[in-house]
Design a protein around this motif. Structure first.
Motif, PDB file in Angstrom:
ATOM      1  N   LEU A   1      45.744  -4.572  23.271  1.00  0.00           N
ATOM      2  CA  LEU A   1      45.718  -3.106  23.315  1.00  0.00           C
ATOM      3  C   LEU A   1      45.200  -2.558  24.644  1.00  0.00           C
ATOM      4  O   LEU A   1      45.193  -1.348  24.862  1.00  0.00           O
ATOM      5  CB  LEU A   1      44.860  -2.565  22.170  1.00  0.00           C
ATOM      6  N   GLY A   2      44.741  -3.455  25.528  1.00  0.00           N
ATOM      7  CA  GLY A   2      44.255  -3.035  26.838  1.00  0.00           C
ATOM      8  C   GLY A   2      42.821  -2.531  26.845  1.00  0.00           C
ATOM      9  O   GLY A   2      42.404  -1.885  27.802  1.00  0.00           O
ATOM     10  N   HIS A   3      42.057  -2.846  25.804  1.00  0.00           N
ATOM     11  CA  HIS A   3      40.674  -2.371  25.718  1.00  0.00           C
ATOM     12  C   HIS A   3      39.640  -3.392  26.193  1.00  0.00           C
ATOM     13  O   HIS A   3      38.478  -3.033  26.400  1.00  0.00           O
ATOM     14  CB  HIS A   3      40.341  -1.964  24.279  1.00  0.00           C
ATOM     15  N   VAL A   4      40.049  -4.657  26.312  1.00  0.00           N
ATOM     16  CA  VAL A   4      39.138  -5.724  26.745  1.00  0.00           C
ATOM     17  C   VAL A   4      39.854  -6.547  27.806  1.00  0.00           C
ATOM     18  O   VAL A   4      41.019  -6.921  27.617  1.00  0.00           O
ATOM     19  CB  VAL A   4      38.727  -6.627  25.552  1.00  0.00           C
ATOM     20  N   PRO A   5      39.182  -6.823  28.925  1.00  0.00           N
ATOM     21  CA  PRO A   5      39.805  -7.681  29.950  1.00  0.00           C
ATOM     22  C   PRO A   5      40.035  -9.095  29.416  1.00  0.00           C
ATOM     23  O   PRO A   5      39.184  -9.655  28.714  1.00  0.00           O
ATOM     24  CB  PRO A   5      38.777  -7.700  31.087  1.00  0.00           C
ATOM     25  N   ALA A   6      41.174  -9.652  29.752  1.00  0.00           N
ATOM     26  CA  ALA A   6      41.533 -10.990  29.260  1.00  0.00           C
ATOM     27  C   ALA A   6      40.508 -12.038  29.691  1.00  0.00           C
ATOM     28  O   ALA A   6      40.222 -12.971  28.937  1.00  0.00           O
ATOM     29  CB  ALA A   6      42.931 -11.368  29.746  1.00  0.00           C
ATOM     30  N   TRP A   7      39.942 -11.908  30.889  1.00  0.00           N
ATOM     31  CA  TRP A   7      38.998 -12.925  31.368  1.00  0.00           C
ATOM     32  C   TRP A   7      37.740 -12.962  30.511  1.00  0.00           C
ATOM     33  O   TRP A   7      37.165 -14.033  30.307  1.00  0.00           O
ATOM     34  CB  TRP A   7      38.673 -12.739  32.857  1.00  0.00           C
ATOM     35  N   ILE A   8      37.294 -11.827  29.995  1.00  0.00           N
ATOM     36  CA  ILE A   8      36.123 -11.807  29.116  1.00  0.00           C
ATOM     37  C   ILE A   8      36.466 -12.507  27.810  1.00  0.00           C
ATOM     38  O   ILE A   8      35.690 -13.331  27.300  1.00  0.00           O
ATOM     39  CB  ILE A   8      35.631 -10.368  28.867  1.00  0.00           C
ATOM     40  N   CYS A   9      37.631 -12.194  27.275  1.00  0.00           N
ATOM     41  CA  CYS A   9      38.086 -12.847  26.047  1.00  0.00           C
ATOM     42  C   CYS A   9      38.150 -14.361  26.248  1.00  0.00           C
ATOM     43  O   CYS A   9      37.694 -15.128  25.395  1.00  0.00           O
ATOM     44  CB  CYS A   9      39.456 -12.296  25.648  1.00  0.00           C
ATOM     45  N   TRP A  10      38.684 -14.789  27.378  1.00  0.00           N
ATOM     46  CA  TRP A  10      38.813 -16.228  27.656  1.00  0.00           C
ATOM     47  C   TRP A  10      37.448 -16.905  27.693  1.00  0.00           C
ATOM     48  O   TRP A  10      37.274 -17.982  27.119  1.00  0.00           O
ATOM     49  CB  TRP A  10      39.553 -16.447  28.983  1.00  0.00           C
ATOM     50  N   ILE A  11      36.480 -16.308  28.377  1.00  0.00           N
ATOM     51  CA  ILE A  11      35.145 -16.908  28.457  1.00  0.00           C
ATOM     52  C   ILE A  11      34.519 -17.024  27.065  1.00  0.00           C
ATOM     53  O   ILE A  11      33.957 -18.065  26.706  1.00  0.00           O
ATOM     54  CB  ILE A  11      34.226 -16.115  29.411  1.00  0.00           C
ATOM     55  N   ILE A  12      34.633 -15.977  26.279  1.00  0.00           N
ATOM     56  CA  ILE A  12      34.052 -16.000  24.935  1.00  0.00           C
ATOM     57  C   ILE A  12      34.734 -17.063  24.075  1.00  0.00           C
ATOM     58  O   ILE A  12      34.060 -17.854  23.398  1.00  0.00           O
ATOM     59  CB  ILE A  12      34.119 -14.598  24.285  1.00  0.00           C
ATOM     60  N   LEU A  13      36.059 -17.128  24.123  1.00  0.00           N
ATOM     61  CA  LEU A  13      36.773 -18.135  23.328  1.00  0.00           C
ATOM     62  C   LEU A  13      36.493 -19.548  23.830  1.00  0.00           C
ATOM     63  O   LEU A  13      36.336 -20.479  23.021  1.00  0.00           O
ATOM     64  CB  LEU A  13      38.272 -17.852  23.331  1.00  0.00           C
ATOM     65  N   ALA A  14      36.398 -19.721  25.138  1.00  0.00           N
ATOM     66  CA  ALA A  14      36.091 -21.045  25.693  1.00  0.00           C
ATOM     67  C   ALA A  14      34.727 -21.519  25.217  1.00  0.00           C
ATOM     68  O   ALA A  14      34.553 -22.688  24.848  1.00  0.00           O
ATOM     69  CB  ALA A  14      36.145 -21.003  27.221  1.00  0.00           C
ATOM     70  N   ARG A  15      33.744 -20.628  25.195  1.00  0.00           N
ATOM     71  CA  ARG A  15      32.409 -20.983  24.698  1.00  0.00           C
ATOM     72  C   ARG A  15      32.473 -21.401  23.237  1.00  0.00           C
ATOM     73  O   ARG A  15      31.864 -22.376  22.826  1.00  0.00           O
ATOM     74  CB  ARG A  15      31.466 -19.792  24.884  1.00  0.00           C
ATOM     75  N   GLU A  16      33.252 -20.664  22.438  1.00  0.00           N
ATOM     76  CA  GLU A  16      33.341 -20.987  21.009  1.00  0.00           C
ATOM     77  C   GLU A  16      33.974 -22.351  20.796  1.00  0.00           C
ATOM     78  O   GLU A  16      33.494 -23.143  19.985  1.00  0.00           O
ATOM     79  CB  GLU A  16      34.120 -19.895  20.257  1.00  0.00           C
ATOM     80  N   PHE A  17      35.046 -22.645  21.532  1.00  0.00           N
ATOM     81  CA  PHE A  17      35.670 -23.966  21.425  1.00  0.00           C
ATOM     82  C   PHE A  17      34.714 -25.064  21.887  1.00  0.00           C
ATOM     83  O   PHE A  17      34.621 -26.120  21.262  1.00  0.00           O
ATOM     84  CB  PHE A  17      36.968 -24.031  22.251  1.00  0.00           C
ATOM     85  N   ALA A  18      34.013 -24.822  22.988  1.00  0.00           N
ATOM     86  CA  ALA A  18      33.092 -25.831  23.519  1.00  0.00           C
ATOM     87  C   ALA A  18      31.959 -26.116  22.544  1.00  0.00           C
ATOM     88  O   ALA A  18      31.635 -27.284  22.280  1.00  0.00           O
ATOM     89  CB  ALA A  18      32.534 -25.367  24.866  1.00  0.00           C
TER      90      ALA A  18
END
Length: 185
Positions: A90-107
């Protein structure tokens, strides 16, 4: 299937409903019904609230189960991941922030799996809980377009997202340090 596990499963079931309400629109980006995004936000908040409730009930009633220990963090990760991905779309959150958060969760999930295979449990830390609360607050405010704070010209969703990002990184490093110590045994 005890009440805490039912609440966890309800949280998982609410995710596609939340996503549909948030993302499905008529052509030309028009919502299907008035206040559709507000209803989606309320479902997200309701689902997020079950996280604390299921854990509280499980501990209070002595109903902590292996299924609950597995499903509860999974439900949290699914809910937050779904919300962040939708907010990127929706363009409300930068993709790079989402990536960092998801990467942490996977790690962290991977570290817990490795430790678990070794018979070690890496419990949720206070930093991890702060991370989750800050993520849920930021996502909720962004979903609500900072309402009701926006009535007073206060827009805290985006700044709080950066606070959540900070705690995401710090708690991820904390888990990494703890897992190194535990896995060396």
């Amino acid at each position: 299937m005890n009440l805490p596990n039912q609440l966890t499963m309800a949280r998982i079931i609410l995710i596609p409903i939340f996503m549909a309400l948030l993302l499905i629109q008529f052509p030309k980006g028009q919502p299907i019904f008035p206040y559709q995004d507000f209803v989606a936000a309320m479902i997200f908040i309701l689902a997020a609230a079950t996280d604390g409730l299921d854990g509280y009930i499980a501990r209070k009633r002595g109903q902590v189960t292996v299924l609950g220990k597995f499903m509860d963090p999974l439900a949290d990760k699914l809910l937050v991941s779904a919300a962040l991905i939708a907010l990127v779309d929706l363009g409300h959150v930068p993709a790079w922030i989402c990536w960092i958060i998801l990467a942490r969760e996977f790690a962290v999930t991977g570290l817990r799996a490795i430790a678990s295979a070794d018979g070690t449990v890496i419990a949720a830390s206070k930093l991890g809980k702060i991370k989750t609360v800050s993520q849920v607050l930021a996502i909720s405010l962004i979903l609500l377009h900072d309402w009701p704070l926006s009535l007073f010209n206060l827009y805290l969703g985006q700044p709080l997202l950066y606070v959540a990002l900070f705690f995401t990184i710090v708690s991820g490093v904390d888990y990494l340090v703890k897992s190194k110590k535990l896995l060396k045994k």
